[in-house]
Each structure stands twice: as structure tokens, then as C-alpha cells.
Write a protein that holds these residues in place. Structure first.
Motif, mmCIF file in Angstrom:
data_model
loop_
_atom_site.group_PDB
_atom_site.id
_atom_site.type_symbol
_atom_site.label_atom_id
_atom_site.label_comp_id
_atom_site.label_asym_id
_atom_site.label_seq_id
_atom_site.Cartn_x
_atom_site.Cartn_y
_atom_site.Cartn_z
ATOM 1 N N THR A 148 -33.503 -21.450 -0.386
ATOM 2 C CA THR A 148 -32.923 -20.907 -1.624
ATOM 3 C C THR A 148 -34.010 -20.458 -2.597
ATOM 4 O O THR A 148 -33.812 -19.490 -3.342
ATOM 5 C CB THR A 148 -32.008 -21.941 -2.309
ATOM 6 N N MET A 149 -35.153 -21.143 -2.603
ATOM 7 C CA MET A 149 -36.255 -20.691 -3.451
ATOM 8 C C MET A 149 -36.724 -19.303 -3.047
ATOM 9 O O MET A 149 -37.127 -18.497 -3.887
ATOM 10 C CB MET A 149 -37.424 -21.681 -3.364
ATOM 11 N N GLY A 206 -26.457 -21.092 -2.958
ATOM 12 C CA GLY A 206 -27.325 -20.223 -3.731
ATOM 13 C C GLY A 206 -26.628 -18.961 -4.199
ATOM 14 O O GLY A 206 -26.798 -18.529 -5.347
ATOM 15 N N ARG A 207 -25.832 -18.366 -3.336
ATOM 16 C CA ARG A 207 -25.107 -17.152 -3.719
ATOM 17 C C ARG A 207 -24.071 -17.455 -4.804
ATOM 18 O O ARG A 207 -23.903 -16.690 -5.762
ATOM 19 C CB ARG A 207 -24.429 -16.543 -2.485
ATOM 20 N N ASP A 214 -26.926 -16.010 -12.602
ATOM 21 C CA ASP A 214 -27.904 -14.950 -12.337
ATOM 22 C C ASP A 214 -29.199 -15.518 -11.778
ATOM 23 O O ASP A 214 -30.286 -14.975 -12.026
ATOM 24 C CB ASP A 214 -28.208 -14.143 -13.612
ATOM 25 N N GLY A 215 -29.114 -16.586 -11.037
ATOM 26 C CA GLY A 215 -30.285 -17.188 -10.426
ATOM 27 C C GLY A 215 -30.116 -18.689 -10.265
ATOM 28 O O GLY A 215 -29.094 -19.264 -10.646
ATOM 29 N N GLY A 218 -33.830 -25.624 -11.437
ATOM 30 C CA GLY A 218 -34.321 -26.830 -10.786
ATOM 31 C C GLY A 218 -33.200 -27.775 -10.411
ATOM 32 O O GLY A 218 -33.222 -28.397 -9.343
ATOM 33 N N ASP A 219 -32.209 -27.898 -11.285
ATOM 34 C CA ASP A 219 -31.074 -28.773 -10.993
ATOM 35 C C ASP A 219 -30.290 -28.287 -9.782
ATOM 36 O O ASP A 219 -29.869 -29.089 -8.942
ATOM 37 C CB ASP A 219 -30.141 -28.854 -12.205
ATOM 38 N N THR A 220 -30.087 -26.986 -9.671
ATOM 39 C CA THR A 220 -29.297 -26.481 -8.551
ATOM 40 C C THR A 220 -30.068 -26.578 -7.234
ATOM 41 O O THR A 220 -29.470 -26.709 -6.168
ATOM 42 C CB THR A 220 -28.828 -25.040 -8.793
ATOM 43 N N TYR A 221 -31.407 -26.529 -7.285
ATOM 44 C CA TYR A 221 -32.181 -26.820 -6.078
ATOM 45 C C TYR A 221 -31.888 -28.246 -5.613
ATOM 46 O O TYR A 221 -31.736 -28.509 -4.408
ATOM 47 C CB TYR A 221 -33.682 -26.674 -6.345
#
Length: 255
Positions: A148-149, A206-207, A214-215, A218-221
Motif C-alpha cells: 500500500t505504501m 488502500g483503494r 485522497d491517500g 500512518g494509521d491506515t497502514y
């Protein structure tokens, strides 16, 4: 070896990071390798604990051990993501909630569900493949973060995730994928199926997140990692019960 030290220092409680450099991009190449080490620790603890404790208690112990070993870094990100993504009505509000250190109702519900799924997933691992799955699930989930990064941009101008934008290159993704693939082969075709499922889940999250923010942040990682762990645990159980004799056979025995 600074990239490896950075990855260990960032992802675990071990104080091995060389200071606090801004260039964290090279560290992501080693995320799956660090996950593999975490899985090895869990597998060793499991072998010892099962000699004295009942299975459900061992499962709870392993969940707690992983939280301690990682400083609950990714779990905290998952909790914040639950509040921000489900509690906000627009991009600005969601990003604001993600920065809020307080825990809301969505975080409590999501966190409880997450821990129950991990606990029951570890408790339900088949004995025949238990050690391999324990070693594997932290590795594959951290590959999801690397993917995802690389695939999605960062949502903020400033934040924890921006450090991983500096010093990044495609070879880091290739190295991480190679590490995770080599580990997945411990389970034969089942490992490759679980790797594919983890990457697919990471890209889907990620999508979805990118559509809202719009991106990534860190939390979503962290949320990607936590969902990936559950995918591997539950997916391993499902695959074993569906086609254990075929999918879990070593590849060299299938030729």
C-alpha cells in the motif's frame, strides 16, 4: 544495515534504530523480514506455553505477546482508522478524527472484534500447520503495508507516513515480496494463496481509504497490517479444512 535496524526499531520494542532519521523509505524493504522474526518468537512461545496452559489461554497469551512486541503500534492505527473512516462525514473531518488521541465507539467495537478474531483464529489453527502459520501471518501482513505504501499516495503533507516517502525505491518492494514469498513456500501452494489474499486485501483497503481521504495515513497502514493478520489466520484455517492434502503439500512433492 541501517534499513534493517530502522525496520526493527520502528516495528518492534527493540531499541535498535540508529537515532531518528527522516529517511525511513529503505526500512520498508525489511518489514516482512521483521514480521517473520516476530512470527518465529510467537511460534517458540507457543511451543513452550502449550506444555503448561490450555489452548485458549495460549491463544490469548500469543495475542498479548504480539501487542507487547509491537508496542500495539498497528492496533492503535486500526482503532484510530475505525473512528476516522466510519465516524467522519468528509475528508477534512476524517483526517481530524484520525489525529484525535481519544477512542470512540467505532474504535471500541472494531478493536474488540479484531482481538476476538485474532484470539479465535490462533486457537483454531490446525495442529499440523500451526507452527508454520504462526511464523507466517506477521510476515505476510507486513508485506501488505509495503504494497500500500507503494501503490497509494500519502494523504497528508506532514505526518508519520511521510518519512517513508523519502529514500524509497522499487527494489524495496521487490525485496519485501521476495522475502514474503520465500516464507509463504513453507506452506506450499496454501502459502502462495494466502500471500495473494493478503496483497488483495491490502490493495482493496488502500483503494477504499484513498477514495475517502485522497491517500493513506500512518494509521491506515496499521489497519492494513491488522486486517492482513486476520486474513492469514482465518484463511489458513479455511484452506486447511477445504483442501489440506493438496494445498499444504510441499511443492517438490507435487512435481
Amino acid at each position: 544495515m541501517n534499513g534493517l535496524r530502522l525496520a526493527i526499531g520502528f516495528l518492534t520494542v527493540l531499541p535498535l534504530a540508529p537515532g531518528s532519521p527522516a529517511r525511513m523509505g529503505p526500512a520498508r524493504a525489511y518489514f516482512p523480514l521483521v514480521g517473520l522474526a516476530l512470527g518465529g518468537i510467537l511460534a517458540g512461545l507457543d511451543l513452550v506455553a502449550r506444555q503448561a496452559l490450555p489452548p485458549l489461554a495460549v491463544s490469548a497469551l500469543l495475542v498479548a505477546a504480539l501487542l507487547v512486541l509491537t508496542r500495539a503500534l498497528h492496533t492503535e492505527g486500526f482503532l484510530d482508522s475505525c473512528d476516522g473512516l466510519f465516524g467522519g462525514c468528509d475528508r477534512a473531518r476524517r483526517l481530524e478524527i484520525l489525529r484525535d488521541p481519544h477512542v470512540g465507539a467505532f474504535a471500541v467495537i472494531g478493536g474488540t472484534s479484531l482481538l476476538l478474531l485474532k484470539w479465535s483464529g490462533i486457537a483454531g489453527l490446525p495442529d499440523e500447520e500451526r507452527t508454520a502459520l504462526l511464523v507466517l501471518f506477521p510476515c505476510l501482513s507486513r508485506l501488505g503495508m509495503v504494497v500500500t505504501m507503494e501503490a497509494f499516495s500519502y494523504a497528508r503533507e506532514h505526518g508519520l507516513g511521510t518519512a517513508f516517502e523519502d529514500g524509497r525505491s522499487r527494489w524495496q518492494v521487490v525485496f519485501g515480496l521476495a522475502t514474503a514469498t520465500a516464507a509463504a513456500l513453507l506452506l506450499g501452494l496454501a502459502g502462495l494463496v494466502l500471500l495473494g489474499a493478503t496483497v488483495a486485501a491490502a490493495l482493496a483497503i488502500g483503494r477504499w481509504v484513498t477514495g475517502l481521504l485522497d491517500g493513506m495515513t500512518g494509521d491506515t497502514y496499521g489497519a492494513v497490517n491488522e486486517v492482513g493478520e486476520v486474513v492469514v489466520l482465518l484463511g489458513g484455517i479455511i484452506l486447511f479444512h477445504v483442501a489440506a492434502g493438496v494445498l499444504f503439500a510441499p511443492l517438490w512433492e507435487m512435481s
